[in-house]
Design a protein around this motif. Structure first.
Motif, short mmCIF file in Angstrom:
data_model
loop_
_atom_site.label_atom_id
_atom_site.label_comp_id
_atom_site.label_asym_id
_atom_site.label_seq_id
_atom_site.Cartn_x
_atom_site.Cartn_y
_atom_site.Cartn_z
N LEU A 1 -9.29 19.47 19.84
CA LEU A 1 -7.91 19.88 19.10
C LEU A 1 -6.79 18.63 18.92
N GLU A 2 -6.95 17.82 19.78
CA GLU A 2 -6.00 16.53 19.35
C GLU A 2 -6.76 15.86 18.24
N TYR A 3 -8.07 15.60 18.20
CA TYR A 3 -8.51 14.97 16.84
C TYR A 3 -8.08 15.72 15.58
N ARG A 4 -8.10 16.95 15.49
CA ARG A 4 -8.12 17.79 14.43
C ARG A 4 -6.35 17.72 14.21
N ARG A 5 -5.48 17.50 15.16
CA ARG A 5 -4.24 17.44 14.81
C ARG A 5 -3.67 16.08 14.27
N GLY B 1 -6.34 15.82 10.85
CA GLY B 1 -6.40 17.07 9.92
C GLY B 1 -7.47 17.15 8.91
N ASP B 2 -7.49 16.97 7.74
CA ASP B 2 -8.54 17.41 6.57
C ASP B 2 -8.87 16.05 5.97
N ASP B 3 -8.64 14.98 6.50
CA ASP B 3 -8.77 13.75 5.98
C ASP B 3 -10.23 13.12 6.31
N ASP B 4 -11.06 13.90 7.25
CA ASP B 4 -12.49 13.58 7.35
C ASP B 4 -13.13 14.31 6.39
N GLY B 5 -12.83 15.33 5.64
CA GLY B 5 -13.53 15.78 4.47
C GLY B 5 -14.32 16.86 4.93
N GLY B 6 -14.26 17.18 6.42
CA GLY B 6 -15.27 18.31 6.91
C GLY B 6 -16.29 17.57 7.69
N LYS B 7 -16.34 16.35 7.69
CA LYS B 7 -17.27 15.94 8.51
C LYS B 7 -16.65 14.89 9.55
N LEU B 8 -16.85 15.05 10.85
CA LEU B 8 -16.14 14.48 12.08
C LEU B 8 -16.43 12.77 11.79
N PHE B 9 -15.61 12.28 12.34
CA PHE B 9 -15.68 10.79 12.08
C PHE B 9 -16.40 10.43 13.46
N PRO C 1 -16.65 7.94 16.79
CA PRO C 1 -15.87 7.20 17.50
C PRO C 1 -15.10 6.01 16.98
N GLU C 2 -16.03 5.25 16.35
CA GLU C 2 -15.59 3.93 15.90
C GLU C 2 -14.92 4.23 14.49
N GLU C 3 -15.18 5.19 13.90
CA GLU C 3 -14.40 5.64 12.42
C GLU C 3 -12.81 6.21 13.02
N TYR C 4 -13.03 7.07 14.18
CA TYR C 4 -11.69 7.62 14.67
C TYR C 4 -10.48 6.36 15.00
N GLU C 5 -11.27 5.63 15.82
CA GLU C 5 -10.50 4.59 16.17
C GLU C 5 -9.52 3.69 15.08
N GLU C 6 -10.70 3.64 14.21
CA GLU C 6 -10.25 2.71 12.88
C GLU C 6 -9.04 3.62 12.27
N TYR C 7 -9.33 4.87 12.12
CA TYR C 7 -8.42 5.70 11.39
C TYR C 7 -7.13 5.66 12.17
N LYS C 8 -7.10 5.73 13.34
CA LYS C 8 -5.79 5.70 14.27
C LYS C 8 -4.91 4.54 13.99
N LYS C 9 -5.85 3.25 14.06
CA LYS C 9 -5.05 2.02 13.90
C LYS C 9 -4.69 2.04 12.45
N LYS C 10 -5.03 2.39 11.47
CA LYS C 10 -4.36 2.45 10.22
C LYS C 10 -3.31 3.46 10.03
N VAL C 11 -3.35 4.69 10.37
CA VAL C 11 -2.52 5.61 10.11
C VAL C 11 -1.37 6.00 10.98
N LEU C 12 -1.68 5.81 12.26
CA LEU C 12 -0.70 6.29 13.18
C LEU C 12 0.73 5.33 13.11
N PRO C 13 0.60 4.13 12.74
CA PRO C 13 1.83 3.28 12.70
C PRO C 13 2.57 3.71 11.47
N MET C 14 2.05 4.20 10.39
CA MET C 14 2.55 4.80 9.20
C MET C 14 3.39 5.99 9.59
N ARG C 15 2.71 7.03 10.58
CA ARG C 15 3.48 8.14 10.81
C ARG C 15 4.50 7.84 11.85
#
Length: 302
Positions: free
Chosen positions: A18-22, A25-33, A35-49
């Protein structure tokens, strides 16, 4: 009914998903990231948000945010707010800020909130629903040829017509400058104007600065009148009674008097007034025994 049983640690895995989905969102295109992709995504997106969050609301001409937009709130194009572009590396200087729809083939250029009448979309003056109009600029009706563009006379709960409202997209600094709440910085996607549970209520019911605001001290201290709710009137009548009144030889507290003055669900009118009469007779007898004057008559609840 099928019963699901989670293995040891299963509940924690559900919370993580649920934390992952919040966050994703839909940025994974329906395919789960991974763990490495998830961490990279958070490093890129979270500072912007955290730095460039945009607050979206449907604002009345009086300045009240009648609707605070959240991830699942529908746009005029029938897609949800989370399906629009909401993350920006830098905030554009131009106003209004455009939030185009990311759904393939959708001509929606920016998020535009449209209220619901119950569970269905509101109608245009051409008598057709909002979702029967094109989301492209002009909002022409796709059913009739007489419509010059969507225009609804639907009246909001604030008393203003829908066409007098605006979908407002603003930054945290702009919102703070108006004295409106911004809540805490969160890493979740497409939070829009949500800052807490009260954000789910309509503007006229919210008591913060984004809604109708907290009632004034003068209003809270104003006397109860005949136009007020019977609950308030019953408490007002009983509060004028002496808290030192005795019942059955024991001191009767003010709260007991207040509760006693309220009609019970199982009582009819005659039973209620008879009970109140008998209670008063007992209180007068005790007052006489204590050498006190009889109690003044109390106002009967309407």
């Amino acid at each position: 009914m099928e019963r699901l049983t989670l293995p040891s640690g299963g509940a924690a895995a559900v919370d993580d998903y649920l934390e992952y989905r919040r966050i994703v969102g839909d940025d994974d295109g329906g395919k789960l990231f991974t763990p490495e992709e998830y961490e990279e995504y958070k490093k890129k997106v979270l500072p912007m948000r955290l730095q460039n969050r945009l607050f979206v609301s449907w604002r009345s001409p009086t300045g009240m945010d009648c609707k605070l937009v959240g991830p699942e709130t529908l746009c005029f194009c029938t897609h949800r707010y989370k399906q629009h572009k909401t993350d920006f590396e830098t905030i554009l200087q131009q106003r209004p800020i455009s939030l185009p729809c990311r759904v393939t083939g959708c001509p929606c250029r920016t998020y535009l909130y449209v209220p619901l009448n119950g569970t269905q979309p509101i109608r245009c003056r051409c008598k057709h629903f909002a979702d029967q109009h094109s989301p492209a600029a002009g909002f022409i009706c796709s059913v009739c040829s007489k419509c010059s563009g969507f225009h609804s006379c639907f009246t909001c709960a604030c008393g203003q017509p829908a066409y007098a409202h605006d979908t407002v997209v603003e930054t945290k600094q702009e919102r703070l400058a108006q004295g409106k709440p911004v809540g805490q910085d969160v890493p979740y996607a497409a939070m829009g104007g949500l800052t807490g549970f009260s954000s789910l209520a309509e503007g006229y019911m919210r008591l913060d600065d984004s809604g109708t605001g907290a009632p004034s001290i003068e209003f809270l201290d104003s006397p109860v009148t005949t136009m007020d709710h019977p609950f308030l009137k019953s408490f007002q009548a009983s509060s004028s009674s002496s808290p030192e009144t005795l019942r059955d030889g024991n001191e009767m507290k003010l709260t007991d008097i207040q509760v006693s003055s309220i009609k019970r669900p199982e009582e009819d009118d005659m039973a209620f007034f008879e009970r109140r009469y008998q209670e008063r007779i007992k209180m007068e007898k005790v007052a006489k025994q204590k050498g006190k004057a009889p109690l003044p008559s109390s106002t009967k609840p309407s």
